[in-house]
Design a protein around this motif. Structure first.
Motif, PDB file in Angstrom:
ATOM      1  N   VAL A 200       0.836  -1.203   0.000  1.00  0.00           N
ATOM      2  CA  VAL A 200       0.000   0.000   0.000  1.00  0.00           C
ATOM      3  C   VAL A 200       0.868   1.249   0.000  1.00  0.00           C
ATOM      4  CG1 VAL A 200      -1.974  -1.098   1.093  1.00  0.00           C
ATOM      5  CG2 VAL A 200      -0.193  -0.087   2.526  1.00  0.00           C
ATOM      6  N   ARG A 201       2.103   1.139   0.466  1.00  0.00           N
ATOM      7  CA  ARG A 201       3.036   2.266   0.463  1.00  0.00           C
ATOM      8  C   ARG A 201       4.124   1.979  -0.569  1.00  0.00           C
ATOM      9  NH1 ARG A 201       4.819   2.882   6.571  1.00  0.00           N
ATOM     10  NH2 ARG A 201       6.266   4.363   5.582  1.00  0.00           N
ATOM     11  N   PRO A 202       4.222   2.775  -1.610  1.00  0.00           N
ATOM     12  CA  PRO A 202       5.159   2.478  -2.700  1.00  0.00           C
ATOM     13  C   PRO A 202       6.611   2.418  -2.255  1.00  0.00           C
ATOM     14  CG  PRO A 202       4.257   4.700  -2.913  1.00  0.00           C
ATOM     15  CD  PRO A 202       3.459   4.021  -1.865  1.00  0.00           C
ATOM     16  N   GLU A 203       6.977   3.169  -1.199  1.00  0.00           N
ATOM     17  CA  GLU A 203       8.373   3.181  -0.765  1.00  0.00           C
ATOM     18  C   GLU A 203       8.790   1.861  -0.106  1.00  0.00           C
ATOM     19  OE1 GLU A 203       6.024   5.155   2.635  1.00  0.00           O
ATOM     20  OE2 GLU A 203       5.956   5.036   0.427  1.00  0.00           O
ATOM     21  N   LEU A 204       7.817   1.011   0.249  1.00  0.00           N
ATOM     22  CA  LEU A 204       8.139  -0.262   0.892  1.00  0.00           C
ATOM     23  C   LEU A 204       8.271  -1.407  -0.106  1.00  0.00           C
ATOM     24  CD1 LEU A 204       5.987  -0.120   4.152  1.00  0.00           C
ATOM     25  CD2 LEU A 204       8.416   0.410   3.835  1.00  0.00           C
ATOM     26  N   ILE A 205       8.024  -1.138  -1.391  1.00  0.00           N
ATOM     27  CA  ILE A 205       8.250  -2.162  -2.415  1.00  0.00           C
ATOM     28  C   ILE A 205       9.754  -2.343  -2.583  1.00  0.00           C
ATOM     29  CG2 ILE A 205       7.991  -2.738  -4.856  1.00  0.00           C
ATOM     30  CD1 ILE A 205       5.352  -1.247  -4.812  1.00  0.00           C
ATOM     31  N   GLY A 206      10.187  -3.594  -2.518  1.00  0.00           N
ATOM     32  CA  GLY A 206      11.608  -3.896  -2.547  1.00  0.00           C
ATOM     33  C   GLY A 206      12.212  -4.075  -1.174  1.00  0.00           C
ATOM     34  N   THR A 207      11.406  -3.945  -0.118  1.00  0.00           N
ATOM     35  CA  THR A 207      11.859  -4.177   1.257  1.00  0.00           C
ATOM     36  C   THR A 207      11.271  -5.490   1.759  1.00  0.00           C
ATOM     37  OG1 THR A 207       9.984  -3.146   2.405  1.00  0.00           O
ATOM     38  CG2 THR A 207      11.713  -1.678   1.559  1.00  0.00           C
TER      39      THR A 207
END
Length: 636
Positions: A200-207
C-alpha cells in the motif's frame, strides 16, 4: 502485538493441551536427543529451510551476541536442527536439552514458545512461569513460525535466554528474521514464475515488508508470502482459485505491454477490501506452444500435503462420512487411532489422510505391514540395529522404521499379526518415547504418532492370549471401522475419483453396462480390487486406441467377468441376482432391476446410484416384461 488477555488465553489453552499430552509440571525436561545419522537425515529432509535460514540466523545472532541468548532453528515438528549462542548460556541450555536433535513440541516439553507457536501458527512469547514444566521457569523465549509459499508452516525460528536477561524487542527481531527467511523460501520456490511485488506504500516495495505473489505466464495464481496474503485479505484456499485478472483486475496482455516500456512506472492496484496499492512486475514470457508456467514454478514446496486429506476421501457415503467426522475431531490431538475393516477398505489411504491433516504433515509417513515381514526380521525392521548386532547385519547398522518416522507418523498395518514379544517392546517405546536399536545400549528419543490398522478382532485375540491387553488399551484412543465397498453408496463417485488420478490420455468414463456390473459385484478385495481393476481396464482401453473415451466390457479382465457371472453375494440393497451362465446383458439388466427395487422404482434415483443416464434405464425397462412391483418375468 498480542494483548495481555490474548496472551493469557493462549497460555491457558497451551497448558490444557500439555496436560492432555500427559505432561506433569514437576518432570525434568527429557534429555533424549535424535543424533548421528538420524539427525543428519532430518536436516537433509529440511535442506531448503536449513540453507535459507542459516545466514539469517547468523545475522540475528550478531545483534544479540553477548546477551546470554541463543538462536534456534526447528523443523515443523519442533525438532531442533541448528543453534547459535553465547557459550555461558549454551551450557545451561544443554541441561534442559535445548540442543540439536531435541523435540520441543508441546507433546514433549509442554507449553513453550517453539511448540506453542507451531500449534497456534502465530509468533509466540513464553516467559518464566508461563512454561508448563517448572524446570523451564528460568527461561524466556520468543518464537515465530516460518511459512512456505503455499501458506504451510515448515519450521520455527526462536530466540531463547534467561528470564532475567529478556528484552522486549526480541520478538520484533525474531519476526523480522522469520519474514526474511520466508521471502528467501518464496524466491527459491517461485524462481521461474511471474512475480508481483506490492504494498500500500510504494516506498516499501523492494523491502522485506512487501507482498509477493507468483503467477504463471497465463496469469494463474501460484503462491503468496504472508505479507502479501495479509494485504490481499484472502485465506489460502480462496487465493488458490484466483488469477491475476480476478484478483487484481489486470489482464496478462496489458501487463506484458506495460513491462515492455523502457522505464515502467509502478502499477496502481486494488488490493483486499478495495484498498489502493502499488505494484512492480517481473514477467516471464509464455513458452512457445504452452499455456502454463515452467514446472519449476509449480508449488515445489511439498505439493503432496494438499492431496489425500480426510475431506478428499468423503465421496458421498454416509458411513464413511461419520468415520471422517470422528477423525477430524481428534486430528492433531495425539489421540491413538485404530482403523478397523476388511482387507482393501482403504485403511492406509485413511492413515495418510490423517497424517496430512495433522501438525505432523511435513514430517515422514512411514508404513509397516506387520503381516508382510518375516517374524525373524520384523524386530530389526522396526527398531533398527547397531553394527554387528547379528550375523548378516549391515555394516554401520541400520535405522529402524520407528526412528525413520521421528517427527511424523508411523502406520502399523495388520497390527494383530505382530509377534507377542515385539508387542511388549512397542508398548515400551510408546510409554517411554525412546528406542534402543538391537545390539545397542543407548536409548534414542523419538517423537512419533502411531496409527494402527487391523482386519482382525483384537478383543478376541486378547481373550485367546494372542494380543497384549495393555498394548491394546495404549493404542485404543479412537477405533473406527471402515465400511466394505459392497456396503457403500458412493461407488460412482469412487470410480470417477480413481479414474481421475490416472494419466491424462487414458479413458475417464465407464460404459453404462460396466457401471451396472460394478454395482452388482460383491468386491471381496474392496477398494484395492476396484483400483487395480480400473488401472488394468485403462491400459487395455488405451491399447485399443480408446484414449479419452469410455471403458467398455471388452476392456475388463476375464477373471473379473467370471466372478460377476458366478453370482457373488450382493450388497444389502441389491438382492436380485442372475444365475451362473447368464450373459453380461442379463447381468446388467438384473442389476438395474435390483437398484430400481431398492429406490422404489424411482428412475432418477436409480440412474444417479448407478452412474448411468435415465434413458438407458428406460431402454432396458422397455426391453423387459415386468410384473407390478418391478419383478422380472423374462430376462431376454
Amino acid at each position: 502485538m498480542t494483548s495481555a488477555i490474548g496472551q493469557q488465553r493462549t497460555i491457558e489453552q497451551a497448558h490444557q493441551r500439555s496436560a492432555l499430552h500427559g505432561r506433569y509440571q514437576e518432570e525434568s525436561p527429557d534429555a533424549g536427543l535424535l543424533g548421528g545419522a538420524a539427525l543428519q537425515g532430518l536436516i537433509a529432509q529440511n535442506q531448503v529451510l536449513y540453507g535459507a535460514a542459516l545466514p539469517l540466523m547468523e545475522t540475528l545472532y550478531a545483534q544479540i551476541a553477548g546477551t546470554r541468548h541463543m538462536v534456534i532453528l526447528c523443523d515443523v515438528n519442533g525438532v531442533i536442527l541448528h543453534v547459535l549462542g553465547d557459550p555461558e548460556f549454551l551450557a545451561r541450555a544443554e541441561r534442559i536439552a535445548l540442543l540439536p536433535g531435541a523435540a520441543w513440541s508441546e507433546a514433549r516439553r509442554g507449553t513453550n514458545a517453539i511448540g506453542t507457536a507451531i500449534v497456534e501458527e502465530l509468533p509466540t512469547r513464553v516467559d518464566g512461569s508461563e512454561h508448563y514444566l517448572r524446570a523451564l521457569h528460568f527461561l524466556s523465549s520468543a518464537a515465530a513460525p516460518i511459512f512456505d509459499a503455499q501458506g504451510l508452516v515448515v519450521g520455527v525460528l526462536d530466540v531463547a535466554g534467561e528470564l532475567c536477561d529478556s528484552h522486549r524487542h526480541t520478538m520484533a527481531l525474531v519476526r523480522m528474521a522469520a519474514q526474511l527467511i520466508e521471502n528467501q523460501l518464496f524466491s527459491l520456490a517461485c524462481a521461474q514464475a511471474n512475480l508481483l511485488q506490492f504494498h500500500v506504500r510504494p516506498e516499501l516495495i523492494g523491502t522485506p515488508m512487501e507482498g509477493r505473489a507468483a503467477f504463471t505466464p497465463t496469469g494463474r495464481f501460484l503462491a503468496v508470502n504472508r505479507a502479501g496474503q495479509s494485504q490481499l485479505g484472502l485465506a489460502w484456499p480462496a487465493l488458490a482459485l484466483q488469477t491475476m485478472t480476478s484478483l487484481l483486475g489486470l489482464s496478462m496482455e496489458a501487463l506484458y505491454e506495460h513491462s515492455r516500456r523502457a522505464l515502467p512506472e509502478l502499477l496502481p492496484l486494488c488490493l483486499g477490501g478495495g484498498v489502493k496499492g502499488f505494484g512492480r512486475l517481473q514477467l516471464r514470457p509464455p513458452r512457445e506452444g504452452t499455456s502454463e508456467a515452467p514446472s519449476a514454478a509449480r508449488a515445489p514446496a511439498r505439493p503432496a500435503r494438499r492431496m489425500n486429506r480426510l475431506r478428499d476421501l468423503a465421496t458421498g457415503d454416509p458411513q464413511l462420512e461419520q468415520v471422517i467426522g470422528k477423525l477430524e475431531k481428534v486430528a492433531g490431538l495425539g489421540i491413538p487411532i485404530i482403523l478397523a475393516g476388511e482387507t482393501g477398505t482403504g485403511k492406509e489411504w485413511m492413515a495418510q489422510a490423517i497424517h496430512h491433516d495433522s501438525p505432523r504433515a511435513a514430517g515422514p509417513f512411514v508404513a509397516v505391514n506387520c503381516a508382510a515381514i518375516p517374524e525373524e526380521l520384523i524386530e530389526s525392521e522396526l527398531f533398527g540395529y547397531e553394527d554387528g548386532a547379528f550375523t548378516g547385519a549391515r555394516k554401520k547398522g541400520a535405522i529402524g522404521k520407528i526412528l525413520q518416522s521421528h517427527g511424523g507418523t508411523l502406520f502399523l498395518d495388520e497390527i494383530g499379526d505382530m509377534p507377542l514379544g515385539l508387542q511388549a517392546r512397542l508398548l515400551r517405546v510408546l510409554q517411554e518415547r525412546t528406542v534402543t536399536p538391537l545390539g545397542g545400549n543407548r536409548s534414542i528419543a523419538v517423537d512419533v504418532e502411531v496409527i494402527c490398522a487391523t482386519n482382525r478382532t483384537l478383543r478376541e485375540m486378547i481373550a485367546q492370549g494372542r494380543f497384549r491387553e495393555d498394548l491394546y488399551y495404549r493404542l485404543n484412543g479412537l477405533v473406527v471401522k471402515l465400511p466394505p465397498l459392497r456396503e457403500r453408496h458412493d461407488l460412482a463417485s469412487l470410480v470417477r475419483a480413481m479414474l481421475a488420478r490416472g494419466p491424462g490420455t487414458a479413458p475417464h468414463t465407464l460404459a453404462p453396462a460396466v457401471m451396472a456390473l460394478f454395482v452388482g459385484h460383491s468386491w471381496p478385495g474392496n477398494l484395492r480390487q476396484l483400483d487395480n481393476l480400473l488401472r488394468t481396464a485403462r491400459v487395455m482401453a488405451e491399447a485399443d486406441g480408446e484414449a479419452g473415451r469410455e471403458i467398455g466390457l471388452q476392456h475388463l479382465p476375464a477373471d473379473f467377468l467370471d466372478d460377476v457371472q458366478a453370482c457373488p453375494a450382493p450388497g444389502p440393497a441389491l438382492e436380485p441376482c442372475v444365475a451362473p451362465g447368464a450373459s453380461l446383458e442379463q447381468a446388467a439388466r438384473a442389476t438395474i432391476l435390483a437398484s430400481l427395487a431398492a429406490h422404489g422404482d424411482n428412475v432418477s434415483a436409480t440412474a444417479k446410484a448407478l452412474g448411468i443416464s435415465r434413458n438407458t434405464i428406460y431402454r432396458k425397462k422397455s426391453a423387459m416384461q415386468l410384473w407390478p412391483g418391478g419383478v422380472a418375468l423374462a430376462m431376454a
